[in-house]
Design a protein around this motif. Structure first.
Motif, mmCIF file in Angstrom:
data_model
loop_
_atom_site.group_PDB
_atom_site.id
_atom_site.type_symbol
_atom_site.label_atom_id
_atom_site.label_comp_id
_atom_site.label_asym_id
_atom_site.label_seq_id
_atom_site.Cartn_x
_atom_site.Cartn_y
_atom_site.Cartn_z
ATOM 1 N N ILE A 1 0.713 -1.245 -0.122
ATOM 2 C CA ILE A 1 -0.030 0.122 0.008
ATOM 3 C C ILE A 1 0.689 1.241 -0.114
ATOM 4 O O ILE A 1 0.568 2.251 -0.933
ATOM 5 C CB ILE A 1 -0.912 -0.037 1.175
ATOM 6 N N ALA A 2 1.809 1.215 0.777
ATOM 7 C CA ALA A 2 2.875 2.503 1.062
ATOM 8 C C ALA A 2 3.542 2.752 -0.543
ATOM 9 O O ALA A 2 3.476 3.861 -0.876
ATOM 10 C CB ALA A 2 3.967 2.117 2.043
ATOM 11 N N ILE A 3 3.991 1.581 -0.883
ATOM 12 C CA ILE A 3 5.009 1.815 -2.222
ATOM 13 C C ILE A 3 4.013 2.387 -3.345
ATOM 14 O O ILE A 3 4.183 3.208 -4.018
ATOM 15 C CB ILE A 3 5.677 0.441 -2.609
ATOM 16 N N SER A 4 2.744 1.821 -3.484
ATOM 17 C CA SER A 4 1.953 2.173 -4.683
ATOM 18 C C SER A 4 1.315 3.641 -4.219
ATOM 19 O O SER A 4 1.371 4.447 -5.368
ATOM 20 C CB SER A 4 0.693 1.074 -4.738
ATOM 21 N N SER B 1 -0.115 -4.555 -4.617
ATOM 22 C CA SER B 1 0.894 -3.453 -4.821
ATOM 23 C C SER B 1 0.517 -3.110 -6.306
ATOM 24 O O SER B 1 0.157 -1.807 -6.514
ATOM 25 C CB SER B 1 2.311 -3.565 -4.773
ATOM 26 N N VAL B 2 0.551 -4.001 -7.136
ATOM 27 C CA VAL B 2 0.317 -3.621 -8.547
ATOM 28 C C VAL B 2 -1.160 -3.259 -8.882
ATOM 29 O O VAL B 2 -1.391 -2.473 -9.788
ATOM 30 C CB VAL B 2 0.784 -4.872 -9.494
ATOM 31 N N ASP C 1 -3.421 -2.064 -20.153
ATOM 32 C CA ASP C 1 -4.623 -2.436 -19.450
ATOM 33 C C ASP C 1 -4.246 -3.425 -18.376
ATOM 34 O O ASP C 1 -3.300 -3.360 -17.970
ATOM 35 C CB ASP C 1 -5.581 -3.324 -20.645
ATOM 36 N N TYR C 2 -5.462 -3.965 -17.737
ATOM 37 C CA TYR C 2 -5.065 -4.403 -16.542
ATOM 38 C C TYR C 2 -4.290 -6.089 -16.726
ATOM 39 O O TYR C 2 -3.606 -6.340 -15.783
ATOM 40 C CB TYR C 2 -6.471 -4.774 -15.804
ATOM 41 N N LEU C 3 -4.620 -6.537 -17.786
ATOM 42 C CA LEU C 3 -3.689 -7.678 -18.201
ATOM 43 C C LEU C 3 -2.527 -7.464 -18.186
ATOM 44 O O LEU C 3 -1.673 -8.397 -17.732
ATOM 45 C CB LEU C 3 -4.367 -8.199 -19.521
ATOM 46 N N PHE C 4 -2.006 -6.459 -18.847
ATOM 47 C CA PHE C 4 -0.579 -5.979 -18.831
ATOM 48 C C PHE C 4 -0.018 -6.027 -17.355
ATOM 49 O O PHE C 4 1.051 -6.531 -17.203
ATOM 50 C CB PHE C 4 -0.437 -4.652 -19.573
ATOM 51 N N TYR C 5 -0.607 -5.435 -16.380
ATOM 52 C CA TYR C 5 -0.384 -5.216 -14.966
ATOM 53 C C TYR C 5 -0.136 -6.770 -14.548
ATOM 54 O O TYR C 5 0.527 -7.044 -13.555
ATOM 55 C CB TYR C 5 -1.177 -4.185 -14.238
#
Length: 250
Positions: free
Chosen positions: A28-31, A113-114, A131-135
């Motif tokens: 959470i902190a990193i994102s 995180s991602v 898109d979300y698939l990439f992530y």
């Protein structure tokens, strides 16, 4: 069934410990930090995404060193490692249950995180090129290329202590960052410290439409070394734990 029982016991032991809290709060902190910076940063979208994932790749060795040190320290305080050694008739199961639980926590933390970053990046900052698939694929790449780190750090923390694991994590983070520069262009396929950062960077380039035909041989070599190195490290760690009888307290 025995493995499920051991996994459940391991999860209960970590329920109210800093180990679980670390896997929850750090993502959470990193994102949040990256999204806050990117809200006013003039970088282009590809530069932002690359910096985020390379930042994760550099930071993960330190986090892995810390959480493996926590896991080892918990066993030392609970019964001087004897609970790991006498819980089952086949003691390797105790090692496997701890390693699997750490990997499950890692998988969850990386995806959390991602997921936070991607939703914030797309929905709040309206950067929708990926898109979300990439992530999701990028998260899988990060996780799979760091499995060998968990194997190494669990061995180091159990055999040499938490200080060795944390110190090694700091050195590894520096090596990951160093191999992301021009110095690592030719040797990264053969070193675990070069895999995550380069794999995820290549995935970003591929998703952006860059032709990587000239790099196919290097990519294939790195995948073989990554798979082979992880399997070999796992096998060696199992053989080591089979003969391990604990160590003196720090």
């Amino acid at each position: 069934m025995d493995m499920l029982r051991l996994l459940r016991a391991e999860s209960l032991k970590t329920r109210r410990t800093p180990l679980l809290l670390t896997h929850l709060l750090v993502p959470i902190a990193i994102s949040g930090l990256f999204l806050a910076y990117y809200s006013y940063s003039p970088w282009d979208i590809h530069g932002k995404v690359t910096a985020y994932f390379q930042g994760l790749a550099c930071g993960l060795p330190m986090i892995i060193g810390l959480v493996c040190a926590m896991a080892s320290d918990q066993e030392a305080k609970a019964g001087h490692y004897q609970s790991m050694l006498v819980t089952t008739k086949i003691k390797i199961k105790a090692y496997l249950s701890k390693l699997i639980l750490l990997l499950m926590y890692s998988f969850g933390a990386i995806f959390m995180s991602v997921a936070i970053f991607s939703m914030g990046f797309r929905e709040l900052l309206h950067e929708v090129d990926f898109d979300y698939l990439f992530y999701s694929v990028a998260a899988c790449i990060l996780f799979s290329s760091h499995i060998i780190f968990y194997i190494l750090h669990l061995f180091v923390s159990l055999q040499f202590g938490k200080g060795a694991s944390i110190g090694l994590g700091i050195v590894e983070a520096l090596l990951v960052a160093l191999l992301l520069t021009g110095l690592g262009d030719t040797i990264w396929p053969f070193l675990p410290y070069g895999w995550s950062g380069h794999f995820v960077s290549l995935w970003i380039l591929t998703s952006a439409g860059t032709n990587l035909t000239l790099l196919e041989a290097s990519i294939q070599t790195s995948i073989i070394w990554c798979l082979g190195g992880s399997i070999l490290a796992f096998a060696l760690s199992c053989l080591w734990f089979w003969r391990w009888d604990g160590r003196a307290a720090e």
